[in-house]
Design a protein around this motif. Sequence first.
Motif, PDB file in Angstrom:
ATOM      1  N   GLY A  65       0.800  -1.233   0.000  1.00 44.99           N
ATOM      2  CA  GLY A  65       0.000   0.000   0.000  1.00 44.99           C
ATOM      3  C   GLY A  65       0.826   1.274   0.000  1.00 44.99           C
ATOM      4  O   GLY A  65       0.287   2.361  -0.185  1.00 44.99           O
ATOM      5  N   ASP A  66       2.146   1.152   0.181  1.00 42.19           N
ATOM      6  CA  ASP A  66       2.985   2.352   0.279  1.00 42.19           C
ATOM      7  C   ASP A  66       3.425   2.834  -1.100  1.00 42.19           C
ATOM      8  O   ASP A  66       3.442   2.070  -2.071  1.00 42.19           O
ATOM      9  N   GLU A  67       3.804   4.089  -1.141  1.00 46.33           N
ATOM     10  CA  GLU A  67       4.557   4.663  -2.248  1.00 46.33           C
ATOM     11  C   GLU A  67       4.005   4.284  -3.629  1.00 46.33           C
ATOM     12  O   GLU A  67       4.730   3.707  -4.449  1.00 46.33           O
ATOM     13  N   ALA A  68       2.730   4.590  -3.848  1.00 46.64           N
ATOM     14  CA  ALA A  68       2.110   4.296  -5.146  1.00 46.64           C
ATOM     15  C   ALA A  68       1.787   5.614  -5.854  1.00 46.64           C
ATOM     16  O   ALA A  68       0.766   6.224  -5.584  1.00 46.64           O
ATOM     17  N   GLY A 121      -1.326  -3.117   6.249  1.00 46.90           N
ATOM     18  CA  GLY A 121      -0.666  -2.355   5.192  1.00 46.90           C
ATOM     19  C   GLY A 121       0.129  -1.194   5.756  1.00 46.90           C
ATOM     20  O   GLY A 121      -0.055  -0.802   6.919  1.00 46.90           O
ATOM     21  N   TRP A 122       1.007  -0.653   4.940  1.00 46.51           N
ATOM     22  CA  TRP A 122       1.782   0.535   5.318  1.00 46.51           C
ATOM     23  C   TRP A 122       0.839   1.729   5.498  1.00 46.51           C
ATOM     24  O   TRP A 122      -0.284   1.724   4.993  1.00 46.51           O
ATOM     25  N   ASP A 123       1.311   2.773   6.174  1.00 44.71           N
ATOM     26  CA  ASP A 123       0.372   3.810   6.631  1.00 44.71           C
ATOM     27  C   ASP A 123      -0.298   4.603   5.506  1.00 44.71           C
ATOM     28  O   ASP A 123      -1.305   5.273   5.735  1.00 44.71           O
ATOM     29  N   SER A 152       2.880   1.766  10.817  1.00 39.22           N
ATOM     30  CA  SER A 152       3.204   3.187  10.782  1.00 39.22           C
ATOM     31  C   SER A 152       4.695   3.343  10.537  1.00 39.22           C
ATOM     32  O   SER A 152       5.497   3.027  11.413  1.00 39.22           O
ATOM     33  N   TRP A 153       5.070   3.794   9.327  1.00 39.09           N
ATOM     34  CA  TRP A 153       6.506   3.828   8.991  1.00 39.09           C
ATOM     35  C   TRP A 153       7.021   5.230   8.750  1.00 39.09           C
ATOM     36  O   TRP A 153       8.177   5.537   9.021  1.00 39.09           O
ATOM     37  N   ARG A 154       6.161   6.141   8.218  1.00 35.64           N
ATOM     38  CA  ARG A 154       6.688   7.473   7.869  1.00 35.64           C
ATOM     39  C   ARG A 154       6.817   8.341   9.107  1.00 35.64           C
ATOM     40  O   ARG A 154       7.118   9.518   9.031  1.00 35.64           O
ATOM     41  N   CYS A 169      13.278   2.467  13.659  1.00 39.02           N
ATOM     42  CA  CYS A 169      13.086   1.046  13.345  1.00 39.02           C
ATOM     43  C   CYS A 169      13.592   0.641  11.971  1.00 39.02           C
ATOM     44  O   CYS A 169      13.361  -0.486  11.549  1.00 39.02           O
ATOM     45  N   TYR A 170      14.268   1.539  11.246  1.00 40.51           N
ATOM     46  CA  TYR A 170      14.790   1.170   9.932  1.00 40.51           C
ATOM     47  C   TYR A 170      16.255   0.756  10.069  1.00 40.51           C
ATOM     48  O   TYR A 170      17.149   1.584  10.198  1.00 40.51           O
ATOM     49  N   PHE A 171      16.475  -0.533  10.054  1.00 44.06           N
ATOM     50  CA  PHE A 171      17.820  -1.043  10.300  1.00 44.06           C
ATOM     51  C   PHE A 171      18.652  -1.080   9.017  1.00 44.06           C
ATOM     52  O   PHE A 171      19.775  -1.561   9.010  1.00 44.06           O
ATOM     53  N   VAL A 222      14.228  -4.319   7.560  1.00 45.97           N
ATOM     54  CA  VAL A 222      15.525  -4.520   6.926  1.00 45.97           C
ATOM     55  C   VAL A 222      15.333  -4.541   5.410  1.00 45.97           C
ATOM     56  O   VAL A 222      15.049  -5.579   4.812  1.00 45.97           O
ATOM     57  N   TRP A 223      15.425  -3.350   4.827  1.00 48.06           N
ATOM     58  CA  TRP A 223      15.345  -3.203   3.370  1.00 48.06           C
ATOM     59  C   TRP A 223      16.732  -3.470   2.813  1.00 48.06           C
ATOM     60  O   TRP A 223      17.743  -3.087   3.422  1.00 48.06           O
ATOM     61  N   THR A 224      16.790  -4.109   1.640  1.00 45.87           N
ATOM     62  CA  THR A 224      18.087  -4.659   1.245  1.00 45.87           C
ATOM     63  C   THR A 224      18.679  -4.068  -0.035  1.00 45.87           C
ATOM     64  O   THR A 224      19.517  -4.706  -0.661  1.00 45.87           O
TER      65      THR A 224
END
Length: 754
Positions: free
Chosen positions: A322-325, A372-374, A389-391, A414-416, A464-466
Amino acid sequence: MQINWYWKSIPLALLLVACRSASESGVGESPNYAVIPATEQSDTTGAWAGLKSLQLDTTALLQREIWAALRDYAFGGPSLVLGAATNVRVVLDTGLVRSTLNVQDRGIELLLRDSSQLYRGLSLLSQLGVLNAGRLPVGAYHYRPRFVYRGMHLDVARHFFPKEALFKYLDFLFFYGYNKFHWHLTEDQGWRIEIKRYPKLQTVAAYREETLVGHYNDTPQRFDGQRYGGYYTQAEVREIVAYAAAKGIEVIPEIELPGHSLAAISAYPELSCDPTRSYAVATKWGIFDDIYCPTEKTFQFLEGVFDEVTALFPSRYIHIGGDEAPKGAWRESAFCQDLIEREGLVDEAGLQSYFIRRVERYLNERGRQIIGWDEILEGGLAPKASVMSWRGTEGGIAAALADHQVVMTPTSHCYFDYYQSDHPEEPLAIGGLTPLEKVYAFEPIPAELPVEKHRYIWGAQGNVWTEYLPDFAKVEYMALARMAALSEVLYRDSTQRRFADFAQRLQTHLDYWEGQSVNVAQRLLDLRFDLAGGNAVPLRVTDLRASVAARVEQQGPGDDTWTAVEGTSAVLNEPGIYAFRAVDEAGRVGRATRVHYEPHLGLGATIELAQPPDRRYPGRGGSGLLNGIKGSDEKYGDREWLGFSGEDLEATIRFAEPRVLRRVGLRFFDGEGQWIYLPREVELLASTDGQTFRSLARRSDWQRRAKVEEVEVALEAVEATHLRVVAKNYGEIPEGRQGEGYRAWLFVDEISIE
Ligand code: ACM
């Protein structure tokens, strides 16, 4: 109150592999109780449990069969025929206020207040074993998670990790008491789960032609020319889900929609709003305009995908992204505009909400819930959706106020994949700065949330985005230490947490992981420092300290030997490069931190900012712009750069006495990948009374050569008591650029004045 009693022997030949006698393993050393997350402890006598000839298997941790056996054992499954090596007793008693692992001479006892807490009990047993070379210290270890959702995420799409790496990752989650694995399976850069109904997801969407090398913000961007990809077969997915379940971990799969879907669209262009075009799996990072079109064809495709996904994953929750569309393709599509009209939707945000609701209905009918993402709040939240809730925490607060379940995973804590140290030798990462102590200080329940809504904060998760983690060793480096820090947040409230105490315990864990050839980040000896009074002359570096007890050594400009620093503060009294490092009691030497000090006329002046930097990127406040130290050329997340989210910089500098100004140097960070843009314009103004300012120069002709734009403005010997610097934020990011529709970030650092 329900009490089930089970007294049985467990075949410790399986649980514990034989056999070293107590004397060989060094009797007399004190036990190490440094478990993470910390437990309340009682009856820790300093003695070793007299469980004779027992040695925990430290390589495989505990074996899967044992967990399954214990689970059955504790919850009334078929009784086991067990050999006698020692006694294990598992009790489920819902009347208990907390659970306890009790290690005694006569055996091991697990008192559980709820069945899911078996796994933390087992991981505690495992931790005590590995921290003590296989021996178990006598004591009662009490624990109770603070949150129900204790999650770690892993992106396997930007880079793909084999099944064995995922087993290892799940071992880490188990070890630190996590119970949810959010598996990010689909992306623009690759589709990683076998869907039998759609073979081109395997043959096309799972592979990209090449991959960006270095950082997205490098100019020019470079590519490796190597085809890259892979996917998990359904058999492998089942194995991974079962492996996780045996450790008390639920796997929540994420199938991204409507955005981050370019890989699927490349395989099946009819899922896009323009099927006549051809598409390719993305070879670089970022956000892409080509997203699923909300046609019946797309819904049919997604339903087919979810039919197979729900057959593979027993989890109640399915993550739908659901994010960044970006909505450009929907704006230009006659079909989408008709649909908006037909459904009485307000705009494209309403259409996204319609999209998500349809998917939610499909999954709800199959007994599943969506998360889903916020961004799924935009245009109206689907009726039963949970929100990640990420942003920031704002989305989470809005969702909790509307009685929706929330997982907190803000980028700030929380973004490692963000840097964990601002040290120049830190391996390449996406950006930001989230050191251990920041993760450790995270509070998942926002202060502004009314008490009666606290129950909607389901828990927290590390992501953990890669993009910048091409192999699993890098994942270990970025994730493991911070995963340990977040675990304590998930089990203990802030009154029970002290970072210094955590750091000391963590050191023994880091040493253990290193001994296991895990590429854990040993960053506890990295120095943090403050600059006293900001713009004092000479500059004083204060509070030089590592996370653990250590002495500090220094090299001044031109020195080639290290000398001890008295206390934890030093004076920089001449220009040049200073280096500092920490040495701990065990003789471990930390990495040197270098400070390049270039004094200028601005030192000693006062500075006022019309608006403060964003609290996520405060740098050292205004005084950090005038301290004679430039921010990193590579990392905007260090302690020198100030970040303004959508705002301008307006800095007014007042000199102690009138100065003749001949040159002003400014620095701006340029990082489109992180939505950081150069200012629209810079203006310098001067005053001799602090009231009326006259314009000296305006600039907007950037010659971007690197990530940092250095702007030099020559002045004709202007006499002034005040200098004002105004840098206009780039403003709303236009269509087609990274961050489209958002206001840009502006990053500024040293204002050098001559
Ligand atoms: C995200 O980081 N785009 C959820």
